[in-house]
Design an enzyme around this catalytic site. Structure first.
Site, mmCIF file in Angstrom:
data_model
loop_
_atom_site.group_PDB
_atom_site.id
_atom_site.type_symbol
_atom_site.label_atom_id
_atom_site.label_comp_id
_atom_site.label_asym_id
_atom_site.label_seq_id
_atom_site.Cartn_x
_atom_site.Cartn_y
_atom_site.Cartn_z
ATOM 1 N N HIS A 57 1.229 -1.587 -0.415
ATOM 2 C CA HIS A 57 -0.010 0.114 -0.122
ATOM 3 C C HIS A 57 0.591 1.285 -0.165
ATOM 4 C CE1 HIS A 57 0.274 -0.838 4.458
ATOM 5 N NE2 HIS A 57 0.938 0.497 4.406
ATOM 6 N N GLU A 106 -8.044 4.496 9.954
ATOM 7 C CA GLU A 106 -7.509 4.319 8.633
ATOM 8 C C GLU A 106 -9.117 3.519 7.313
ATOM 9 O OE1 GLU A 106 -4.100 0.983 8.483
ATOM 10 O OE2 GLU A 106 -5.711 -0.248 7.164
ATOM 11 N N GLN A 142 -3.583 3.603 1.315
ATOM 12 C CA GLN A 142 -3.946 3.490 2.117
ATOM 13 C C GLN A 142 -4.448 5.028 3.701
ATOM 14 O OE1 GLN A 142 -1.407 2.871 5.967
ATOM 15 N NE2 GLN A 142 -2.530 0.740 5.901
ATOM 16 N N HIS A 153 3.892 6.842 4.160
ATOM 17 C CA HIS A 153 4.155 5.905 4.264
ATOM 18 C C HIS A 153 4.294 4.902 3.215
ATOM 19 C CE1 HIS A 153 1.176 3.938 6.066
ATOM 20 N NE2 HIS A 153 1.673 2.938 6.208
ATOM 21 N N GLU A 186 7.215 0.418 5.636
ATOM 22 C CA GLU A 186 6.585 -0.835 6.580
ATOM 23 C C GLU A 186 6.136 -1.766 5.471
ATOM 24 O OE1 GLU A 186 1.804 0.408 6.805
ATOM 25 O OE2 GLU A 186 1.735 -0.777 8.173
HETATM 26 CO CO CO Z 1 0.219 0.895 6.208
#
Ligand code: CO
Length: 141
Positions: A8, A44, A55, A79, A129
């Site tokens: 994502h 989220e 996301q 991210h 991540e």
């Molecule tokens: Co994330």
């Protein structure tokens, strides 16, 4: 190669409902999952894009890291989530190689995933991540 796909792209947003509406209007996007992660101080919404997600992440507390990001930089790219088969193995190898990580050990993420964050200073300035999918998980088309 540990990475198997872009899981994502994480966008920090002030207002989750407004960000969802924006993506619906722009792209005809459809939210497939929504979840509050109290331990991270965020809520989220996930939008499917092929085998990946956008996301949208909004803070739910004043001391949320995403709140601090928004105050510093405003809304935008926060991210990137890279899918791995075994987050514990990848994290252990990276840490033994001296890579700076935010998480010392994998921890639960949203949607039943297991995740660990790398520090941007060890990842080309990008907050990374690592994401391990739940067993039997398939992209939600
Ligand atoms: Co994330």
């Amino acid at each position: 190669m540990d990475l198997t796909r872009i899981d994502h792209v994480g966008l920090a947003v002030e207002d989750l409902d407004a960000a969802v509406a924006h993506h619906e209007e722009l792209y005809g996007a459809r939210v497939v999952h929504r979840e509050e992660i109290a331990s991270d101080g965020v809520e989220e919404a996930l939008i499917t894009v092929g085998d990946s997600y956008i996301q949208l992440v909004a803070p739910t507390t004043a001391d949320s890291p995403v709140r601090k990001f928004l105050d510093r930089k405003g809304e935008g790219l926060h991210h990137v989530g890279y899918r791995v088969d075994d987050v514990a193995a990848t994290l252990a190898r990276l840490r033994s190689d001296g890579v700076a990580t935010i998480d010392a050990a994998p921890r639960p993420g949203s949607r039943g995933t297991t995740v660990a964050f790398l520090h941007p200073r060890s990842a080309m300035g990008v907050l990374v991540e690592l994401v391990q999918a739940p067993p039997g998980d398939e992209p939600a088309h």
